[in-house]
Design a protein around this motif. Structure first.
Motif, PDB file in Angstrom:
ATOM      1  N   VAL A 292       0.859  -1.198   0.000  1.00 22.79           N
ATOM      2  CA  VAL A 292       0.000   0.000   0.000  1.00 22.79           C
ATOM      3  C   VAL A 292       0.888   1.238   0.000  1.00 22.79           C
ATOM      4  O   VAL A 292       1.997   1.228   0.532  1.00 22.79           O
ATOM      5  N   LYS A 293       0.371   2.323  -0.607  1.00 26.63           N
ATOM      6  CA  LYS A 293       1.177   3.542  -0.657  1.00 26.63           C
ATOM      7  C   LYS A 293       0.352   4.782  -0.305  1.00 26.63           C
ATOM      8  O   LYS A 293      -0.836   4.682  -0.023  1.00 26.63           O
ATOM      9  N   ASP A 294       1.049   5.921  -0.272  1.00 33.08           N
ATOM     10  CA  ASP A 294       0.434   7.222   0.047  1.00 33.08           C
ATOM     11  C   ASP A 294      -0.222   7.234   1.423  1.00 33.08           C
ATOM     12  O   ASP A 294      -1.278   7.848   1.624  1.00 33.08           O
ATOM     13  N   LEU A 295       0.410   6.583   2.377  1.00 34.51           N
ATOM     14  CA  LEU A 295      -0.160   6.518   3.719  1.00 34.51           C
ATOM     15  C   LEU A 295       0.011   7.830   4.462  1.00 34.51           C
ATOM     16  O   LEU A 295       0.988   8.563   4.247  1.00 34.51           O
ATOM     17  N   THR A 296      -0.947   8.137   5.345  1.00 28.18           N
ATOM     18  CA  THR A 296      -0.719   9.144   6.375  1.00 28.18           C
ATOM     19  C   THR A 296      -0.468   8.364   7.656  1.00 28.18           C
ATOM     20  O   THR A 296      -1.284   7.523   8.045  1.00 28.18           O
ATOM     21  N   VAL A 297       0.685   8.603   8.264  1.00 19.33           N
ATOM     22  CA  VAL A 297       1.073   7.859   9.457  1.00 19.33           C
ATOM     23  C   VAL A 297       0.907   8.748  10.683  1.00 19.33           C
ATOM     24  O   VAL A 297       1.461   9.845  10.737  1.00 19.33           O
ATOM     25  N   CYS A 298       0.101   8.298  11.623  1.00 21.83           N
ATOM     26  CA  CYS A 298      -0.147   9.071  12.839  1.00 21.83           C
ATOM     27  C   CYS A 298       0.419   8.287  14.020  1.00 21.83           C
ATOM     28  O   CYS A 298      -0.006   7.167  14.297  1.00 21.83           O
ATOM     29  N   THR A 299       1.403   8.855  14.714  1.00 22.78           N
ATOM     30  CA  THR A 299       2.046   8.133  15.807  1.00 22.78           C
ATOM     31  C   THR A 299       2.517   9.110  16.875  1.00 22.78           C
ATOM     32  O   THR A 299       2.810  10.266  16.568  1.00 22.78           O
ATOM     33  N   ASN A 300       2.564   8.634  18.112  1.00 24.69           N
ATOM     34  CA  ASN A 300       3.026   9.534  19.174  1.00 24.69           C
ATOM     35  C   ASN A 300       4.510   9.853  19.033  1.00 24.69           C
ATOM     36  O   ASN A 300       4.941  10.967  19.228  1.00 24.69           O
ATOM     37  N   ASN A 301       5.302   8.840  18.673  1.00 28.97           N
ATOM     38  CA  ASN A 301       6.748   9.059  18.532  1.00 28.97           C
ATOM     39  C   ASN A 301       7.243   8.572  17.181  1.00 28.97           C
ATOM     40  O   ASN A 301       6.774   7.560  16.667  1.00 28.97           O
ATOM     41  N   TYR A 302       8.175   9.312  16.616  1.00 28.44           N
ATOM     42  CA  TYR A 302       8.794   8.903  15.356  1.00 28.44           C
ATOM     43  C   TYR A 302      10.290   8.827  15.613  1.00 28.44           C
ATOM     44  O   TYR A 302      11.058   9.711  15.249  1.00 28.44           O
ATOM     45  N   THR A 303      10.674   7.770  16.323  1.00 29.68           N
ATOM     46  CA  THR A 303      12.074   7.622  16.695  1.00 29.68           C
ATOM     47  C   THR A 303      12.820   6.874  15.602  1.00 29.68           C
ATOM     48  O   THR A 303      12.367   5.834  15.141  1.00 29.68           O
ATOM     49  N   LEU A 304      13.933   7.429  15.205  1.00 29.28           N
ATOM     50  CA  LEU A 304      14.735   6.782  14.171  1.00 29.28           C
ATOM     51  C   LEU A 304      15.901   6.046  14.825  1.00 29.28           C
ATOM     52  O   LEU A 304      16.622   6.613  15.636  1.00 29.28           O
ATOM     53  N   ARG A 305      16.026   4.795  14.506  1.00 26.44           N
ATOM     54  CA  ARG A 305      17.098   3.993  15.088  1.00 26.44           C
ATOM     55  C   ARG A 305      18.399   4.183  14.315  1.00 26.44           C
ATOM     56  O   ARG A 305      18.386   4.480  13.120  1.00 26.44           O
ATOM     57  N   ALA A 306      19.490   3.950  15.018  1.00 31.13           N
ATOM     58  CA  ALA A 306      20.801   4.024  14.383  1.00 31.13           C
ATOM     59  C   ALA A 306      20.899   2.947  13.308  1.00 31.13           C
ATOM     60  O   ALA A 306      20.314   1.877  13.434  1.00 31.13           O
TER      61      ALA A 306
ATOM     62  N   VAL B  46       2.791  13.691  14.095  1.00 28.42           N
ATOM     63  CA  VAL B  46       3.655  13.173  15.167  1.00 28.42           C
ATOM     64  C   VAL B  46       3.830  14.189  16.293  1.00 28.42           C
ATOM     65  O   VAL B  46       3.814  15.394  16.068  1.00 28.42           O
ATOM     66  N   ALA B  47       4.001  13.664  17.521  1.00 31.30           N
ATOM     67  CA  ALA B  47       4.211  14.542  18.679  1.00 31.30           C
ATOM     68  C   ALA B  47       5.687  14.682  19.032  1.00 31.30           C
ATOM     69  O   ALA B  47       6.133  15.733  19.457  1.00 31.30           O
ATOM     70  N   PHE B  48       6.422  13.614  18.873  1.00 28.64           N
ATOM     71  CA  PHE B  48       7.835  13.672  19.260  1.00 28.64           C
ATOM     72  C   PHE B  48       8.666  12.906  18.249  1.00 28.64           C
ATOM     73  O   PHE B  48       8.384  11.750  17.955  1.00 28.64           O
TER      74      PHE B  48
END
Lengths: 265, 225
Positions: free
Chosen positions: A43-57, A80-82
């Motif tokens: 699936v594509k063109d998603l809107t992603v709603c999340t409390n945190n968008y943490t990027l891992r190393a 996103v909130a954080f």
């Protein structure tokens, strides 16, 4: 009665392009198995709603750790909130910056409380809410404001996810969910707000085996139940291994930064 | 060069603002250190859904207790928490009702505080385009009492207590008390009141490091530990 138990692939088979998907991303209670399956669903063109968008190393990702950015190639908007990067070498951060600049990705910043109240508004079928958070800050730009009983409010629209991905400890066959510890977080609200909710769990039991007093998300809010296979990359054991690795990595980076600072002083 | 208070001492002083029975949320940075100095009976909250948590596993204790750690119990900063009597878990809706409705004290870190009690608390993320607002706006707006802990000046020596904020605003007119490595300052309707100063410093010297005018309280005194 239609059986709610199925695989992740089956549960996500009818998700359409352009869907708004919400999930809790905060340590335990993050639906990693479903996020991985969604990333592979095409699936594509998603809107992603999340409390945190943490990027891992990058190093951790190479060892199988996933973050919200696993959905990045399929995402056109993030609410996103954080957001944060666990280490400077998270390659997704450059990708996000580039896509925002070229206009193929939009980011909407909210606070944790605003995110929750907007999901809650959707769950209660409200047309929106007047919220006092963000008055006098950058978050009021372009929003309708109103004074009620002498207090200034910002109008916030509901966030109604087409798809809610939820993580819980245990489900019964009907879809009643129980959580353990801080796994609960935003999961119960997402389950209530979404039009279609899929729950991933570590165990499924028969009706009657869960204490009715302990059920937090009643079955009415759960459309599909996915049992995380014990040999899955995101089984309980694997998650603990990854968590430990991630903590050690973070502590090591902090120690290195401290040593470097000491050396310059 | 006179000594400024360490982060531990700032945290120790801020923690004294709470008494048993109070509930409190601690922001990242200096505030997290406050937990170690809280009176017994203060309930510490984390916005991901836990109230009344106790000790946090550090690197050594985590290694030693791998068998005992409950991997489902973390604070907002993903630190593992020990189970303690009286702790409760809840969802984020309940959590933010608690946060916004004046039931919690908030001790937050600060980048800048103005003489009107405005505060810049959240930073922009490394990605530059998405913010790190998190729960800071809710915590600042709804606190029973908002205490900001920070160094008095930035690394470059610029005062962080200013007449007007120059950084992104987290909240307006909400700060009640500022605890820094040089002073304890109350935000009043008529400006900033210097209540306490670090040992060895004078009120005049604190004023020199401050970008807004301080009124010196009648009962101003040295911070005691």
């Amino acid at each position: 009665m239609r059986d709610k138990i199925c695989t992740a692939v089956e549960a996500l088979s009818e998700v359409k392009d352009g869907a708004l998907v919400a999930f809790n991303f905060w340590g335990p209670g993050t639906p990693l198995h479903l996020m991985k399956a969604l990333s592979e669903s095409g699936v594509k063109d998603l809107t992603v709603c999340t409390n945190n968008y943490t990027l891992r190393a990058n190093e951790l990702r190479e060892q199988g750790a996933i973050d919200a950015a696993i959905l990045l190639p399929q995402t056109r908007k993030i609410i996103v909130a954080f957001s944060g990067i666990q280490a400077e070498d998270a390659s997704a951060s450059g990708e996000i910056t580039r896509r925002v600049q070229e206009g193929t990705l939009e980011i909407e910043n909210v606070s944790h409380g605003i995110l929750i109240e907007r999901l809650h508004a959707a769950a209660m079928c409200l047309g929106g809410i007047y919220s006092p958070i963000g008055i006098g800050t950058g978050l009021e730009e372009g929003k309708e404001k109103r004074i009620i009983n002498g207090v200034e409010y910002i109008f916030q629209e509901p966030i109604t996810p087409d798809l809610g991905l939820v993580s819980a400890t245990k489900a019964d066959r009907l879809g009643n969910l129980v959580y353990h510890g801080t796994e609960r977080a935003a999961n119960p609200i997402i389950a209530m707000a979404a039009k279609y909710t899929v729950a991933e769990v570590f165990e499924i039991v028969e009706p009657g085996e869960l204490d009715p007093d302990a059920i937090v998300t009643p079955a009415a809010f759960v459309d599909r139940i996915v049992l995380i296979p014990s040999d899955d990359a995101y089984s309980k054991e694997k998650r603990i291994e990854q968590t430990l690795r991630s903590i050690k990595y973070r502590l090591q980076k902090m120690a290195e930064a401290e040593a470097a600072q000491g050396g310059n002083a | 060069m006179k000594e400024k208070l360490t982060e531990e001492l700032i945290a120790m002083r801020a923690a004294r603002e709470l008494v048993p029975g109070d509930c409190c949320n601690l922001g990242i940075g200096i505030p997290l250190n406050c937990a170690a100095y809280m009176s017994e009976g203060v309930l510490v909250q984390s916005e991901n859904g836990v109230l009344g948590y106790g000790p946090v596993y550090d690197r050594e204790s985590l290694d030693e207790n791998v068998e005992r750690v409950d991997w489902n119990v973390v604070d907002a900063g993903m630190r593992y928490l020990e189970h303690v009597p009286g702790m409760s878990f809840f969802d984020m809706l309940t959590s933010f009702v608690m946060i916004r409705s004046g039931r919690l004290f908030s001790i937050l870190g600060g980048l800048q505080v103005s003489e009107k009690g405005d505060a810049a608390i959240h930073s922009m993320s490394e990605v530059d385009i998405a913010s790190k607002i998190g729960g800071s706006m809710d915590l600042a707006w709804g606190a029973k009492r908002l205490i900001v802990t920070m160094t008095h000046c930035s690394k470059d020596g610029d005062p962080k207590i200013v007449r007007e904020l120059t950084m992104p605003v987290t909240t307006r007119k909400r700060v009640d008390l500022i605890v820094t490595d040089l002073a304890v300052i109350e935000v009043t309707g008529s400006g900033l009141a210097l209540k306490e100063f670090a040992p060895g410093w004078t009120p005049e010297e604190v004023q020199q490091q401050t970008g807004a005018t301080l009124t010196i309280a009648n009962d101003v005194r040295e911070i005691e530990f």
